[in-house]
Design an enzyme around this catalytic site. Sequence first.
Site, mmCIF file in Angstrom:
data_model
loop_
_atom_site.group_PDB
_atom_site.id
_atom_site.type_symbol
_atom_site.label_atom_id
_atom_site.label_comp_id
_atom_site.label_asym_id
_atom_site.label_seq_id
_atom_site.Cartn_x
_atom_site.Cartn_y
_atom_site.Cartn_z
ATOM 1 N N TYR A 191 -22.418 51.474 -11.768
ATOM 2 C CA TYR A 191 -23.335 52.559 -12.132
ATOM 3 C C TYR A 191 -22.548 53.767 -12.633
ATOM 4 C CZ TYR A 191 -27.341 50.140 -10.140
ATOM 5 O OH TYR A 191 -28.346 49.243 -9.910
ATOM 6 N N HIS A 232 -38.499 41.654 -9.986
ATOM 7 C CA HIS A 232 -37.158 41.886 -10.525
ATOM 8 C C HIS A 232 -36.206 40.719 -10.286
ATOM 9 C CE1 HIS A 232 -33.937 44.443 -11.983
ATOM 10 N NE2 HIS A 232 -33.236 44.243 -10.886
ATOM 11 N N ASP A 255 -31.497 42.887 -14.966
ATOM 12 C CA ASP A 255 -30.781 44.027 -14.416
ATOM 13 C C ASP A 255 -29.493 44.250 -15.240
ATOM 14 O OD1 ASP A 255 -31.036 45.718 -11.665
ATOM 15 O OD2 ASP A 255 -28.926 45.351 -12.074
#
Length: 377
Positions: free
Chosen positions: A304, A355, A176
């Site tokens: 983000y 993930h 990630d």
Amino acid sequence: MREFRIEVPESDLDDLRERLARTRWPDPATAEGWTQGVPLDYARELCGYWGRSYDWRRCEAELNALPQFRTGLDGGGDDTVEVHLLHVRSRHRGALPLLLTHGWPGSIVEFLDIVAALTDPPDPADAFHLVIPSLPGYGFSGKPTVPGWGVERIATAWAQLMDRLGYDRYAAHGGDWGAGIASALGTGAPENLVGIHLTMPLAAPPPDDEAKPLTEAERKGLAARKTFMKVGAGYSHEQSTRPQTLGYGLADSPTGQCMWIVEKFWDWTDCAGHPENVISRDRLLDNVMLYWLPDAGASSARLYWESYKRRRMDEVPVPTGVTLFPQELVRLPRHWIERRYTDLRHWSEPTVGGHFAALEQPDVLVDELRTFFRKLR
């Protein structure tokens, strides 16, 4: 570098339980299962357990049993963030320092179940010293108060951290955001890196004149990515554009914060339809607590805003290993990855896992880390 212990006031836990008991629940979805998000019956069950049975003190004691520190890092900028980290040294001489970096919606909790295996392996030649920081704005790290704390700056801060700990030669692993930060380290500080290991490497597609035929598995991977961007990426659009607006709900409602995270553990794991098939309920909530207790909903989402639409694909020249799990969010063709990671030495595709590799398949990840870095010590 200051020693640190987590000591959450009991009043904070009382407040959490009271908020959970006062949750105003939405109507049930009009479609079956998880199609519209976390099903109401599971949300009520999970939050009921969280409020009445879950034991934060167990997780707190588990973290406090490991050496923890906080230290101020500026990442090459004018402002400083207090970064929280675990620093677990192996008892074996010659252990290789390994920097482990989580992403969103993960935390240092992801790595707790692999600490012992990495620091004290059956073969002492495979031993690692572990440095496990919480990203700025995450967990018990401080929160940036000005913009600029994106992937590249965090990588610079991590290089400062490793230098402060006395490590001038080390390895790095991440998935990630952690994969992006490890890659940025490989670009910006290659002289200090033995190599990097990634579970979600990103790369730009090659130009048409360099494109190669895709295998069936690669076509499926790209198709899955296209579907994800269409139906599963709403969270990233909100966090990369309006993290502050989102933060009001996440700061005020533990149920809202929990569902915002747990939905991803359903969608992004190899769980056969239910996250608790691969990750225990307590561990799911341990991770959520590292967002709820420090009020990190907005501050974590800001990464983000900083970097999601500004992701750089600089060449990474250091030795690189990739373990691509079958339910990983992004599964790019190998020849795409090879164009960016120019010293790709290890490529593995396990048959199970998603993930959150350290939580889902800890034994597989540990074996992959040992195997790759064994060649570089």
